[in-house]
Design a protein around this motif. Structure first.
Motif, PDB file in Angstrom:
ATOM      1  N   UNK A 155       3.803 -10.852  -3.970  1.00 55.46           N
ATOM      2  CA  UNK A 155       3.568  -9.647  -3.163  1.00 55.46           C
ATOM      3  C   UNK A 155       5.285  -8.978  -3.238  1.00 55.46           C
ATOM      4  N   UNK A 156       5.999  -9.253  -3.931  1.00 52.98           N
ATOM      5  CA  UNK A 156       7.266  -8.547  -4.439  1.00 52.98           C
ATOM      6  C   UNK A 156       7.885  -8.543  -3.005  1.00 52.98           C
ATOM      7  N   UNK A 157       8.561  -7.377  -2.726  1.00 58.61           N
ATOM      8  CA  UNK A 157       9.323  -7.198  -1.376  1.00 58.61           C
ATOM      9  C   UNK A 157       8.568  -6.918  -0.080  1.00 58.61           C
ATOM     10  N   UNK A 158       7.280  -7.191  -0.069  1.00 57.76           N
ATOM     11  CA  UNK A 158       6.428  -6.817   1.028  1.00 57.76           C
ATOM     12  C   UNK A 158       6.707  -7.591   2.138  1.00 57.76           C
ATOM     13  N   UNK A 159       7.078  -8.880   1.889  1.00 60.71           N
ATOM     14  CA  UNK A 159       6.983 -10.082   2.962  1.00 60.71           C
ATOM     15  C   UNK A 159       8.326  -9.676   3.731  1.00 60.71           C
ATOM     16  N   UNK A 160       9.560  -9.096   2.905  1.00 59.13           N
ATOM     17  CA  UNK A 160      10.736  -9.025   3.421  1.00 59.13           C
ATOM     18  C   UNK A 160      10.581  -7.695   4.404  1.00 59.13           C
ATOM     19  N   UNK A 161      10.080  -6.645   3.901  1.00 59.48           N
ATOM     20  CA  UNK A 161       9.736  -5.381   4.685  1.00 59.48           C
ATOM     21  C   UNK A 161       8.888  -5.612   5.927  1.00 59.48           C
ATOM     22  N   UNK A 162       7.919  -6.385   5.849  1.00 62.02           N
ATOM     23  CA  UNK A 162       7.264  -6.821   6.998  1.00 62.02           C
ATOM     24  C   UNK A 162       7.960  -7.460   8.146  1.00 62.02           C
ATOM     25  N   UNK A 163       8.968  -8.419   7.672  1.00 60.63           N
ATOM     26  CA  UNK A 163       9.849  -9.088   8.530  1.00 60.63           C
ATOM     27  C   UNK A 163      10.796  -7.997   9.095  1.00 60.63           C
TER      28      UNK A 163
END
Length: 167
Positions: A155-163
């Motif tokens: 998912x690329x950078x999606x997880x860090x953005x969600x955080x």
């Protein structure tokens, strides 16, 4: 209180989306206002605990909404465009290797996990099948390169953005 705030936010979102289609107050019809109120109550009941867990109103912080908009029109839009091209290429060439993989994004809040799961599902070629109690996600992927992929591979950078947005 969380139900009321969530319901009001849902009602305002409904009014924004329905604006300009009626004559009442120059923007809405009476039926639309009633439908918006019913939708707001239903959204408040259904999503109050998810949006504001334990009465924590951190999601009302404008900084988080600005981050969310930046995410939508930046990384998410690019990821979705890239995934569309990838899926089209895979359909044309037949290079498909579907499977279900497990990732542990390390997100602590239900809202962050929900944001990530929905972002993954809205991206063509991936579908979040399940989320377990520990926050791990099971994702159906159109082309599995590695059976134990990293979060960034899926998912690329999606997880860090969600955080950043929801925690």
């Amino acid at each position: 209180m969380t139900y009321v705030v969530t319901g009001i936010l849902a009602f305002l979102a409904y009014l924004y989306l329905a604006a300009g289609s009626g004559t009442l107050l120059g923007a809405w019809s009476g039926a639309e206002l009633v439908a918006g109120a019913i939708t707001g109550v239903a959204a408040g009941i259904a999503g109050g605990k998810l949006l504001f867990p334990a009465g924590n109103f951190r999601m009302l912080n404008p900084r988080r909404w600005i981050l969310f908009l930046l995410y939508l029109f930046g990384p998410f839009f690019l990821g979705m465009a890239r995934a569309n091209l990838d899926v089209a290429w895979r359909v044309i060439t037949g290079r498909i290797r579907p499977g279900i993989v497990r990732i542990e994004p390390g997100l602590k809040s239900d809202l962050a996990v929900t944001l990530l799961a929905n972002s993954i599902t809205l991206t063509p070629g991936t579908l979040t099948v399940e989320a377990d109690d520990k926050g791990a996600l099971y994702i159906h992927w159109i082309y599995v390169q590695d059976e134990t992929p990293s979060v960034e591979q899926v998912c690329g950078s999606f997880a860090s953005w969600a955080r950043r947005i929801a925690e």
